[in-house]
Design a protein around this motif. Structure first.
Motif, PDB file in Angstrom:
ATOM      1  N   GLY A 167       0.771  -1.231   0.000  1.00  0.00           N
ATOM      2  CA  GLY A 167       0.000   0.000   0.000  1.00  0.00           C
ATOM      3  C   GLY A 167       0.802   1.280   0.000  1.00  0.00           C
ATOM      4  O   GLY A 167       0.227   2.367  -0.148  1.00  0.00           O
ATOM      5  N   SER A 168       2.118   1.193   0.146  1.00  0.00           N
ATOM      6  CA  SER A 168       2.928   2.406   0.181  1.00  0.00           C
ATOM      7  C   SER A 168       4.387   2.056  -0.084  1.00  0.00           C
ATOM      8  O   SER A 168       4.774   0.882  -0.103  1.00  0.00           O
ATOM      9  N   ARG A 193       4.305  -0.256  -3.009  1.00  0.00           N
ATOM     10  CA  ARG A 193       3.488   0.409  -4.032  1.00  0.00           C
ATOM     11  C   ARG A 193       4.252   0.505  -5.344  1.00  0.00           C
ATOM     12  O   ARG A 193       3.694   0.237  -6.426  1.00  0.00           O
ATOM     13  N   ALA A 231      -7.165   0.861   3.378  1.00  0.00           N
ATOM     14  CA  ALA A 231      -7.407   1.981   2.466  1.00  0.00           C
ATOM     15  C   ALA A 231      -6.254   2.138   1.485  1.00  0.00           C
ATOM     16  O   ALA A 231      -6.461   2.387   0.290  1.00  0.00           O
ATOM     17  N   ASN A 232      -5.028   2.001   1.979  1.00  0.00           N
ATOM     18  CA  ASN A 232      -3.871   2.091   1.092  1.00  0.00           C
ATOM     19  C   ASN A 232      -3.868   0.955   0.073  1.00  0.00           C
ATOM     20  O   ASN A 232      -3.552   1.149  -1.104  1.00  0.00           O
ATOM     21  N   ASP A 285      -6.471  -0.624  -1.073  1.00  0.00           N
ATOM     22  CA  ASP A 285      -7.523  -0.332  -2.047  1.00  0.00           C
ATOM     23  C   ASP A 285      -7.048   0.674  -3.088  1.00  0.00           C
ATOM     24  O   ASP A 285      -7.310   0.515  -4.293  1.00  0.00           O
ATOM     25  N   ALA A 286      -6.345   1.715  -2.630  1.00  0.00           N
ATOM     26  CA  ALA A 286      -5.905   2.774  -3.542  1.00  0.00           C
ATOM     27  C   ALA A 286      -4.910   2.238  -4.563  1.00  0.00           C
ATOM     28  O   ALA A 286      -5.004   2.536  -5.759  1.00  0.00           O
ATOM     29  N   VAL A 287      -3.948   1.451  -4.097  1.00  0.00           N
ATOM     30  CA  VAL A 287      -2.941   0.924  -5.021  1.00  0.00           C
ATOM     31  C   VAL A 287      -3.561  -0.108  -5.955  1.00  0.00           C
ATOM     32  O   VAL A 287      -3.256  -0.149  -7.152  1.00  0.00           O
ATOM     33  N   ALA A 317      -6.511  -0.107  -7.099  1.00  0.00           N
ATOM     34  CA  ALA A 317      -7.234   0.638  -8.127  1.00  0.00           C
ATOM     35  C   ALA A 317      -6.268   1.168  -9.185  1.00  0.00           C
ATOM     36  O   ALA A 317      -6.596   1.190 -10.381  1.00  0.00           O
ATOM     37  N   GLU A 318      -5.086   1.589  -8.757  1.00  0.00           N
ATOM     38  CA  GLU A 318      -4.094   2.107  -9.695  1.00  0.00           C
ATOM     39  C   GLU A 318      -3.617   1.041 -10.675  1.00  0.00           C
ATOM     40  O   GLU A 318      -3.338   1.347 -11.839  1.00  0.00           O
TER      41      GLU A 318
END
Length: 268
Positions: free
Chosen positions: A14-15, A19, A41-42, A44-46, A48-49
Protein backbone atom coordinates in the motif's frame (compact mmCIF):
# COMPACT_ATOMS: atom_id res chain seq x y z
CA UNK A 1 11.69 -14.67 -14.16
CA UNK A 2 9.80 -12.22 -16.32
CA UNK A 3 6.76 -10.76 -14.57
CA UNK A 4 4.67 -10.56 -17.72
CA UNK A 5 1.63 -12.82 -17.46
CA UNK A 6 2.33 -13.74 -13.83
CA UNK A 7 0.18 -13.70 -10.69
CA UNK A 8 1.96 -11.58 -8.10
CA UNK A 9 1.29 -10.93 -4.41
CA UNK A 10 2.94 -7.95 -2.69
CA UNK A 11 2.68 -7.50 1.08
CA UNK A 12 3.18 -4.00 2.37
CA UNK A 13 1.92 -3.07 -1.09
CA UNK A 14 0.00 0.00 0.00
CA UNK A 15 2.93 2.41 0.18
CA UNK A 16 6.65 2.92 -0.35
CA UNK A 17 8.61 0.15 -2.01
CA UNK A 18 5.55 -2.11 -2.09
CA UNK A 19 3.49 0.41 -4.03
CA UNK A 20 6.33 1.00 -6.48
CA UNK A 21 6.68 -2.76 -7.02
CA UNK A 22 2.97 -3.08 -7.78
CA UNK A 23 3.11 -0.20 -10.23
CA UNK A 24 6.19 -1.54 -11.99
CA UNK A 25 4.83 -5.09 -12.17
CA UNK A 26 1.67 -3.69 -13.76
CA UNK A 27 3.76 -1.96 -16.43
CA UNK A 28 5.62 -5.22 -16.99
CA UNK A 29 2.32 -6.88 -17.82
CA UNK A 30 1.60 -8.98 -14.73
CA UNK A 31 -1.64 -10.91 -15.21
CA UNK A 32 -2.95 -9.99 -11.77
CA UNK A 33 -1.48 -8.18 -8.77
CA UNK A 34 -2.76 -8.77 -5.24
CA UNK A 35 -1.98 -5.77 -3.03
CA UNK A 36 -1.84 -6.84 0.61
CA UNK A 37 -1.40 -4.31 3.39
CA UNK A 38 -2.28 -3.76 7.03
CA UNK A 39 -3.80 -0.45 5.93
CA UNK A 40 -6.86 -1.50 3.92
CA UNK A 41 -7.41 1.98 2.47
CA UNK A 42 -3.87 2.09 1.09
CA UNK A 43 -4.27 -1.39 -0.37
CA UNK A 44 -7.52 -0.33 -2.05
CA UNK A 45 -5.90 2.77 -3.54
CA UNK A 46 -2.94 0.92 -5.02
CA UNK A 47 -5.11 -1.93 -6.28
CA UNK A 48 -7.23 0.64 -8.13
CA UNK A 49 -4.09 2.11 -9.70
CA UNK A 50 -2.90 -1.25 -11.03
CA UNK A 51 -6.29 -2.87 -11.68
CA UNK A 52 -5.41 -5.39 -9.00
CA UNK A 53 -7.03 -6.93 -5.95
CA UNK A 54 -6.76 -5.45 -2.45
CA UNK A 55 -6.43 -7.58 0.65
CA UNK A 56 -6.02 -6.45 4.24
CA UNK A 57 -3.27 -8.55 5.78
CA UNK A 58 -1.24 -8.45 8.98
CA UNK A 59 1.95 -10.23 7.96
CA UNK A 60 2.71 -11.03 11.60
CA UNK A 61 -0.31 -13.32 11.65
CA UNK A 62 0.11 -16.79 10.17
CA UNK A 63 -3.65 -17.03 9.74
CA UNK A 64 -3.66 -13.86 7.63
CA UNK A 65 -0.80 -15.06 5.42
CA UNK A 66 -2.37 -18.49 4.98
CA UNK A 67 -5.70 -16.92 4.07
CA UNK A 68 -3.98 -14.56 1.62
CA UNK A 69 -2.34 -17.49 -0.16
CA UNK A 70 -5.40 -19.74 -0.17
CA UNK A 71 -7.84 -17.05 -1.35
CA UNK A 72 -5.49 -15.87 -4.09
CA UNK A 73 -4.88 -19.36 -5.43
CA UNK A 74 -8.58 -20.21 -5.26
CA UNK A 75 -9.90 -17.05 -6.92
CA UNK A 76 -7.06 -15.76 -9.12
CA UNK A 77 -4.85 -18.75 -9.81
CA UNK A 78 -1.46 -20.15 -8.79
CA UNK A 79 0.85 -17.53 -7.32
CA UNK A 80 3.97 -17.14 -9.45
CA UNK A 81 5.73 -14.46 -7.41
CA UNK A 82 5.24 -13.73 -3.71
CA UNK A 83 6.84 -10.48 -2.56
CA UNK A 84 7.19 -10.45 1.22
CA UNK A 85 7.81 -6.74 1.60
CA UNK A 86 6.24 -5.32 4.78
CA UNK A 87 8.56 -3.89 7.40
CA UNK A 88 8.78 -1.85 10.57
CA UNK A 89 11.58 0.22 12.12
CA UNK A 90 11.59 0.64 15.90
CA UNK A 91 14.48 2.59 17.38
CA UNK A 92 16.37 1.77 20.58
CA UNK A 93 15.01 3.94 23.43
CA UNK A 94 18.58 4.23 24.70
CA UNK A 95 20.95 4.72 21.74
CA UNK A 96 23.82 3.44 23.89
CA UNK A 97 22.06 0.16 24.65
CA UNK A 98 21.00 -2.09 21.72
CA UNK A 99 19.02 -4.26 24.17
CA UNK A 100 16.96 -1.36 25.53
CA UNK A 101 13.87 -1.80 23.33
CA UNK A 102 10.93 -3.38 25.17
CA UNK A 103 9.94 -6.96 24.43
CA UNK A 104 6.91 -5.82 22.42
CA UNK A 105 9.23 -4.08 19.93
CA UNK A 106 11.44 -7.14 19.61
CA UNK A 107 8.41 -9.39 19.19
CA UNK A 108 6.82 -7.15 16.55
CA UNK A 109 10.10 -6.88 14.63
CA UNK A 110 10.55 -10.65 14.80
CA UNK A 111 7.01 -11.32 13.56
CA UNK A 112 7.16 -8.81 10.69
CA UNK A 113 10.74 -9.40 9.52
CA UNK A 114 11.22 -13.12 10.11
CA UNK A 115 8.04 -15.03 10.83
CA UNK A 116 6.18 -13.38 7.94
CA UNK A 117 8.69 -14.93 5.51
CA UNK A 118 8.37 -18.28 7.26
CA UNK A 119 4.57 -18.14 7.14
CA UNK A 120 4.64 -17.37 3.42
CA UNK A 121 7.07 -20.19 2.70
CA UNK A 122 5.06 -22.59 4.87
CA UNK A 123 1.81 -21.75 3.07
CA UNK A 124 3.14 -21.47 -0.47
CA UNK A 125 6.45 -23.33 -0.74
CA UNK A 126 4.97 -26.85 -0.98
CA UNK A 127 2.43 -25.66 -3.56
CA UNK A 128 5.15 -24.13 -5.71
CA UNK A 129 7.33 -27.21 -5.31
CA UNK A 130 4.49 -29.45 -6.46
CA UNK A 131 4.15 -27.27 -9.56
CA UNK A 132 7.93 -27.15 -10.07
CA UNK A 133 7.88 -23.37 -10.39
CA UNK A 134 7.61 -20.27 -8.23
CA UNK A 135 9.48 -17.29 -6.84
CA UNK A 136 9.87 -15.60 -3.45
CA UNK A 137 11.13 -12.02 -3.29
CA UNK A 138 11.85 -11.00 0.31
CA UNK A 139 12.47 -7.33 1.01
CA UNK A 140 15.07 -7.26 3.75
CA UNK A 141 17.61 -4.41 3.93
CA UNK A 142 21.30 -3.71 3.69
CA UNK A 143 21.02 -3.72 7.50
CA UNK A 144 20.78 -7.50 7.31
CA UNK A 145 24.10 -7.67 5.51
CA UNK A 146 25.81 -4.90 7.48
CA UNK A 147 23.98 -3.44 10.50
CA UNK A 148 21.48 -0.76 11.52
CA UNK A 149 22.81 1.73 14.03
CA UNK A 150 20.23 2.77 16.57
CA UNK A 151 17.88 -0.20 16.27
CA UNK A 152 18.85 -3.53 17.75
CA UNK A 153 15.50 -5.13 16.81
CA UNK A 154 15.71 -4.03 13.18
CA UNK A 155 19.32 -5.05 12.63
CA UNK A 156 18.98 -8.39 14.41
CA UNK A 157 15.77 -9.50 12.70
CA UNK A 158 17.00 -8.43 9.28
CA UNK A 159 20.08 -10.64 9.77
CA UNK A 160 17.78 -13.49 10.71
CA UNK A 161 15.63 -12.89 7.63
CA UNK A 162 18.65 -13.37 5.39
CA UNK A 163 19.50 -16.62 7.17
CA UNK A 164 16.03 -17.97 6.48
CA UNK A 165 16.09 -16.83 2.85
CA UNK A 166 19.37 -18.67 2.33
CA UNK A 167 17.85 -21.84 3.78
CA UNK A 168 14.79 -21.43 1.58
CA UNK A 169 16.85 -20.91 -1.57
CA UNK A 170 19.02 -23.94 -0.89
CA UNK A 171 16.21 -26.30 0.06
CA UNK A 172 13.96 -25.54 -2.90
CA UNK A 173 16.50 -24.80 -5.63
CA UNK A 174 16.35 -28.27 -7.23
CA UNK A 175 12.53 -28.17 -7.21
CA UNK A 176 12.15 -25.18 -9.50
CA UNK A 177 11.77 -22.41 -6.93
CA UNK A 178 13.89 -19.28 -6.87
CA UNK A 179 14.48 -16.81 -4.06
CA UNK A 180 15.75 -13.24 -4.15
CA UNK A 181 16.40 -10.85 -1.30
CA UNK A 182 16.10 -7.10 -1.81
CA UNK A 183 18.63 -5.21 0.33
CA UNK A 184 18.60 -1.44 -0.24
CA UNK A 185 20.03 1.24 2.00
CA UNK A 186 18.16 4.55 2.14
CA UNK A 187 14.89 4.68 0.19
CA UNK A 188 12.49 7.64 0.15
CA UNK A 189 9.72 6.07 2.25
CA UNK A 190 8.32 7.15 5.65
CA UNK A 191 10.82 4.77 7.26
CA UNK A 192 13.86 6.71 6.02
CA UNK A 193 12.89 9.69 8.19
CA UNK A 194 13.99 7.65 11.20
CA UNK A 195 17.54 7.29 9.92
CA UNK A 196 18.31 10.57 8.12
CA UNK A 197 21.52 11.17 10.09
CA UNK A 198 22.87 7.63 9.94
CA UNK A 199 25.16 5.79 7.49
CA UNK A 200 22.06 4.14 5.99
CA UNK A 201 21.55 7.22 3.82
CA UNK A 202 25.17 8.28 3.34
CA UNK A 203 25.28 6.77 -0.16
CA UNK A 204 22.16 8.56 -1.31
CA UNK A 205 18.45 8.01 -0.96
CA UNK A 206 16.83 6.19 -3.89
CA UNK A 207 13.23 6.55 -4.90
CA UNK A 208 10.96 3.52 -4.52
CA UNK A 209 10.64 3.54 -8.30
CA UNK A 210 14.41 3.20 -8.72
CA UNK A 211 14.35 0.25 -6.33
CA UNK A 212 11.52 -1.35 -8.32
CA UNK A 213 13.60 -1.00 -11.49
CA UNK A 214 16.42 -2.91 -9.79
CA UNK A 215 13.98 -5.60 -8.70
CA UNK A 216 12.72 -6.25 -12.22
CA UNK A 217 16.31 -6.53 -13.44
CA UNK A 218 17.27 -8.82 -10.56
CA UNK A 219 14.25 -11.07 -11.08
CA UNK A 220 14.99 -11.41 -14.78
CA UNK A 221 18.54 -12.50 -13.94
CA UNK A 222 17.29 -14.58 -11.00
CA UNK A 223 19.92 -13.13 -8.68
CA UNK A 224 19.64 -14.10 -5.03
CA UNK A 225 21.03 -10.76 -3.84
CA UNK A 226 19.48 -7.60 -5.30
CA UNK A 227 21.41 -4.48 -4.30
CA UNK A 228 19.94 -1.16 -5.47
CA UNK A 229 22.92 0.54 -3.75
CA UNK A 230 25.87 -1.10 -5.48
CA UNK A 231 28.27 0.06 -2.77
CA UNK A 232 26.82 -2.48 -0.35
CA UNK A 233 28.68 -5.30 -2.12
CA UNK A 234 31.99 -3.57 -1.38
CA UNK A 235 31.01 -2.99 2.24
CA UNK A 236 30.21 -6.68 2.59
CA UNK A 237 33.67 -7.56 1.31
CA UNK A 238 35.31 -5.15 3.75
CA UNK A 239 33.30 -6.57 6.61
CA UNK A 240 34.19 -10.16 5.72
CA UNK A 241 37.87 -9.46 5.10
CA UNK A 242 38.53 -7.68 8.41
CA UNK A 243 35.63 -7.95 10.86
CA UNK A 244 37.43 -6.19 13.71
CA UNK A 245 38.33 -3.21 11.55
CA UNK A 246 34.77 -3.00 10.30
CA UNK A 247 33.40 -3.05 13.87
CA UNK A 248 35.80 -0.29 14.85
CA UNK A 249 34.66 1.83 11.92
CA UNK A 250 31.01 1.31 12.75
CA UNK A 251 31.70 2.25 16.36
CA UNK A 252 33.11 5.56 15.19
CA UNK A 253 30.08 6.16 13.00
CA UNK A 254 27.79 5.37 15.93
CA UNK A 255 29.22 8.33 17.83
CA UNK A 256 27.61 10.73 15.34
CA UNK A 257 24.19 12.20 16.24
CA UNK A 258 21.13 10.18 15.22
CA UNK A 259 17.87 11.91 14.38
CA UNK A 260 14.87 10.20 15.91
CA UNK A 261 11.11 10.37 15.51
CA UNK A 262 8.23 7.99 16.38
CA UNK A 263 8.27 5.02 13.99
CA UNK A 264 5.59 3.92 11.59
CA UNK A 265 4.23 0.45 12.38
CA UNK A 266 4.60 -0.59 8.73
CA UNK A 267 6.84 1.46 6.53
CA UNK A 268 8.65 -0.54 3.83
Amino acid sequence: MRVEGKVVVVTGGGSGIGRALCQRFAREGARRIVVADLNAANADAVAAEVQGIARRCDVGSEADITQLVEETEATVGPIDLFCSNAGVLLNDPDPDDPASAPNRDWELSWCVHVMSHIYAARALGPRMAARGDGYFLNTISAAGLLTQLGSGPYSTTKHAAIGFAESLAIAYRDRGLRVSILCPQGVATPMVQDVMETPAVSDGVLTPEEVADCVVEGLEMERFLILPHRQVAEYMLRKASDYDRWLSGMSRLRAKPIARRPPERRAD
